[in-house]
Design a protein around this motif. Structure first.
Motif, PDB file in Angstrom:
ATOM      1  N   ARG A  28      -8.908 -24.360  41.020  1.00 37.77           N
ATOM      2  CA  ARG A  28      -8.629 -23.112  41.745  1.00 37.77           C
ATOM      3  C   ARG A  28      -7.142 -22.757  41.684  1.00 37.77           C
ATOM      4  O   ARG A  28      -6.791 -21.609  41.364  1.00 37.77           O
ATOM      5  CB  ARG A  28      -9.067 -23.256  43.207  1.00 37.77           C
ATOM      6  CG  ARG A  28      -8.776 -22.021  44.043  1.00 37.77           C
ATOM      7  CD  ARG A  28      -9.353 -22.163  45.424  1.00 37.77           C
ATOM      8  NE  ARG A  28      -9.120 -20.971  46.231  1.00 37.77           N
ATOM      9  CZ  ARG A  28      -9.623 -20.758  47.437  1.00 37.77           C
ATOM     10  NH1 ARG A  28     -10.408 -21.682  47.975  1.00 37.77           N
ATOM     11  NH2 ARG A  28      -9.371 -19.659  48.090  1.00 37.77           N
ATOM     12  N   PRO A  40     -19.108 -17.995  50.787  1.00 44.84           N
ATOM     13  CA  PRO A  40     -18.223 -18.648  49.821  1.00 44.84           C
ATOM     14  C   PRO A  40     -18.289 -20.163  49.972  1.00 44.84           C
ATOM     15  O   PRO A  40     -18.229 -20.701  51.078  1.00 44.84           O
ATOM     16  CB  PRO A  40     -16.835 -18.103  50.174  1.00 44.84           C
ATOM     17  CG  PRO A  40     -17.102 -16.813  50.868  1.00 44.84           C
ATOM     18  CD  PRO A  40     -18.389 -17.002  51.617  1.00 44.84           C
ATOM     19  N   ASN A  59     -14.934 -15.219  45.190  1.00 41.40           N
ATOM     20  CA  ASN A  59     -15.128 -15.391  46.633  1.00 41.40           C
ATOM     21  C   ASN A  59     -16.622 -15.340  46.953  1.00 41.40           C
ATOM     22  O   ASN A  59     -17.080 -14.586  47.824  1.00 41.40           O
ATOM     23  CB  ASN A  59     -14.380 -14.305  47.398  1.00 41.40           C
ATOM     24  CG  ASN A  59     -14.264 -14.642  48.880  1.00 41.40           C
ATOM     25  OD1 ASN A  59     -14.288 -15.804  49.268  1.00 41.40           O
ATOM     26  ND2 ASN A  59     -14.171 -13.613  49.709  1.00 41.40           N
ATOM     27  N   ARG A  60     -17.366 -16.175  46.247  1.00 42.21           N
ATOM     28  CA  ARG A  60     -18.829 -16.224  46.379  1.00 42.21           C
ATOM     29  C   ARG A  60     -19.265 -17.691  46.328  1.00 42.21           C
ATOM     30  O   ARG A  60     -18.437 -18.610  46.325  1.00 42.21           O
ATOM     31  CB  ARG A  60     -19.495 -15.418  45.267  1.00 42.21           C
ATOM     32  CG  ARG A  60     -19.106 -13.937  45.286  1.00 42.21           C
ATOM     33  CD  ARG A  60     -19.418 -13.242  43.978  1.00 42.21           C
ATOM     34  NE  ARG A  60     -20.852 -13.138  43.738  1.00 42.21           N
ATOM     35  CZ  ARG A  60     -21.374 -12.698  42.580  1.00 42.21           C
ATOM     36  NH1 ARG A  60     -20.574 -12.361  41.568  1.00 42.21           N
ATOM     37  NH2 ARG A  60     -22.675 -12.622  42.426  1.00 42.21           N
ATOM     38  N   LYS A  61     -20.542 -17.914  46.267  1.00 41.27           N
ATOM     39  CA  LYS A  61     -21.076 -19.265  46.228  1.00 41.27           C
ATOM     40  C   LYS A  61     -21.036 -19.784  44.786  1.00 41.27           C
ATOM     41  O   LYS A  61     -21.695 -19.223  43.906  1.00 41.27           O
ATOM     42  CB  LYS A  61     -22.502 -19.295  46.761  1.00 41.27           C
ATOM     43  CG  LYS A  61     -23.109 -20.699  46.795  1.00 41.27           C
ATOM     44  CD  LYS A  61     -24.532 -20.676  47.321  1.00 41.27           C
ATOM     45  CE  LYS A  61     -25.138 -22.080  47.331  1.00 41.27           C
ATOM     46  NZ  LYS A  61     -26.520 -22.088  47.823  1.00 41.27           N
ATOM     47  N   TYR A 100     -18.381 -24.140  47.373  1.00 41.31           N
ATOM     48  CA  TYR A 100     -18.259 -24.810  46.066  1.00 41.31           C
ATOM     49  C   TYR A 100     -19.076 -26.087  46.126  1.00 41.31           C
ATOM     50  O   TYR A 100     -18.841 -26.948  46.978  1.00 41.31           O
ATOM     51  CB  TYR A 100     -16.793 -25.114  45.762  1.00 41.31           C
ATOM     52  CG  TYR A 100     -16.536 -25.749  44.405  1.00 41.31           C
ATOM     53  CD1 TYR A 100     -16.245 -24.970  43.297  1.00 41.31           C
ATOM     54  CD2 TYR A 100     -16.575 -27.140  44.247  1.00 41.31           C
ATOM     55  CE1 TYR A 100     -15.984 -25.552  42.065  1.00 41.31           C
ATOM     56  CE2 TYR A 100     -16.332 -27.728  43.020  1.00 41.31           C
ATOM     57  CZ  TYR A 100     -16.034 -26.926  41.928  1.00 41.31           C
ATOM     58  OH  TYR A 100     -15.787 -27.495  40.711  1.00 41.31           O
TER      59      TYR A 100
END
Length: 506
Positions: free
Chosen positions: A50, A30, A62-64, A32
């Motif tokens: 967010r 995860p 909940n990732r890149k 940004y």
């Protein structure tokens, strides 16, 4: 598909560039990443976006997450990209229809609870987007009045992210009443009838308003210099729609629309304090180049009281815009040009103590102090001033007289009539004001009568005026002639213009 897109606008001065906001959601740790030369305010958009999404019951991946703002070479600044980033992020998660993000411009800052806050530069952003084919724009409700000036576009005002997402998913939104887009005048109108006496200064202000000539008022404290300057916008003609849009765009970028209505048709009046810096006067900034006082006064009046007290080089920085009507600011992020065609009004005391005058007041200043004080107004700057008037303090009889002077409405009618004459005369030219006549045209097409030219040539030979001064007098003579209906400036008109420039009695 884990790729979403939306559209925003990056401003460089009054010029806007359409920015494609792309969001990619990929597998991995995860994180940004924000690409595309963002400034500090834009880098902080991650936390605002967010929190706004979470508080509107939307999911944060909940990732890149990679956010790209292109073109990558163009610097981006401000929180106005919050909304397009949020929309592109939701489009990447496929929670809103993809077709609703294509060819729609999004502008707005997000609060942590999802409210959409106002941003600067909405009008120039919409103008830039429309030139590139965008017909629909979502803007904060607080910017609606400004945005509706772009009547060629479909403007969708929104005050909360929830309402925007409801419209994107269902096509439903709360109907808002249409705005009556009629030009409005300023609430406070200062009238020339409040000024007692000062006939010569009133006449000089009227001539300055006719041709857009720069004015210097010299007199003791309390003589009425500031009163006269504050009332000049009230005798200027109302702004045309194109001029009003231009003025509104500049004030929008500077964030000054809280003090000025976007629909105002009156000329702006800007009066910076004499302690203002050079950057405050001409504009500047490191990350975002903002317009200064001379650009905020575009199409209006720039009034500088206590002019000799200004810092070193501040007034001289106005010499370029006085000639060209444009101010160019160079910084490491690029060059920005703002329009700055204004009527400059300077006010000064006759000496440091302010008591020096022809009426024999008790002045305590030596002749050297007087010369040094007025010498702070440099020669090159004074050469660009068209009219110089001495404002004497009022006598008891003048102060107590019951008859009021002419009202601003009466003077404004004469100014508008004189400007109409000039507009018809210059109908085939690239300019419309007497002060804008090029030197070449003054030497050929727009010369005063022969006797007037002989008078000016004699003064030039005697070195009473410079070549620039010669042209300044000729331009002012056209304004004097327009007020009395002369087809061509006469010798009397030219002598009056010369006397006004030299600050001598008529």
């Amino acid at each position: 598909m884990t790729l979403g897109q939306s559209l925003g606008v990056a401003l460089m001065g009054l010029d806007g560039h359409l920015v494609a906001v792309e969001v990619d959601i990929a597998d991995g740790l995860p994180g940004y990443a924000l690409l595309g030369l963002p400034d500090a305010a834009l880098t902080e958009s991650r936390d605002r976006v967010r929190s706004a999404l979470v508080n509107c019951a939307e999911s944060w991946p909940n990732r890149k997450v990679t956010v790209s703002l292109s073109p990558a070479w163009l610097p981006k600044s401000g929180p106005g990209f919050d909304l397009p980033i949020a929309i592109a992020l939701l489009a990447a998660q496929q929670t809103i229809p993809e077709e609703k993000t294509n060819n729609v411009l999004y502008l707005g800052e997000l609060a942590l609870d999802g409210r959409i806050r106002a941003v600067r530069g909405v009008l120039p952003s919409l103008i830039a987007a429309y030139k590139q084919g965008i017909k629909i724009a979502v803007v904060p409700s607080s910017n609606r009045l400004e945005a509706e000036l772009m009547s060629e576009m479909t403007i969708i005002p929104m005050d909360h992210l929830r309402a925007l997402l409801c419209w994107l998913r269902t096509g439903e939104r709360i109907e808002v009443p249409e705005l009556a887009l009629a030009p409005t005048a300023d609430e406070e109108i200062l009238d020339f009838s409040d000024v007692a006496g000062q006939e010569r200064a009133r006449m000089a202000a009227e001539i300055a308003a006719v041709g857009g000539h720069h004015l210097l008022l010299i007199g003791p404290p309390g003589a009425g210099k500031t009163m006269i300057a504050e009332r000049i916008p009230g005798i200027l003609p109302p702004l045309m729609r194109a001029e009003s849009l231009e003025v509104t765009a500049i004030h929008s970028i500077a964030g000054g629309l809280s003090a000025r209505s976007p629909l105002a048709s009156s000329a702006p009046f800007i009066a910076p304090h004499h302690t203002a810096t050079r950057a405050a006067m001409v504009g500047g900034g490191s990350h975002q180049i903002k317009p200064g006082a001379c650009s905020l006064a575009h199409r209006g009046v720039l009034f500088i009281d206590e002019a000799p007290e200004c810092g070193l080089g501040v007034l001289d920085a106005l010499r370029q815009p006085l000639e060209s009507g444009l101010i160019t600011i160079s910084r490491n992020i690029g060059n920005v040009a703002y329009p700055a065609r204004f009527l400059l009004v300077l006010a000064a005391n006759p000496c440091p103590c302010g008591k020096f005058s022809g009426r024999g007041r008790n002045c305590t200043c030596s002749s050297q102090q007087v010369r040094r004080y007025l010498g702070k107004l440099s020669g090159p700057l004074m050469d660009r001033i068209d009219i110089r008037v001495e404002v004497e303090s009022l006598s008891r009889v003048e102060m107590m007289q019951s008859e009021l002077g002419e009202s601003s409405a009466t003077i404004r009618k004469r100014v508008i009539a004189a400007r109409d004459i000039a507009t018809r005369r210059f109908s085939n030219e690239a300019w419309s004001l007497n002060s804008e006549i090029p030197s070449r045209a003054l030497r050929t097409t727009y010369q005063p009568e022969r006797a007037a030219m002989n008078f000016l040539h004699n003064e030039l030979d005697r070195e009473q005026i410079t070549a620039r001064g010669l042209h300044k007098v000729m331009r002012t003579a056209w304004s004097v002639g327009d007020l009395v209906g002369h087809v061509q400036p006469t010798l009397a008109d030219t002598q009056k213009a010369f006397a006004l420039r030299e600050g001598i009695s008529l």
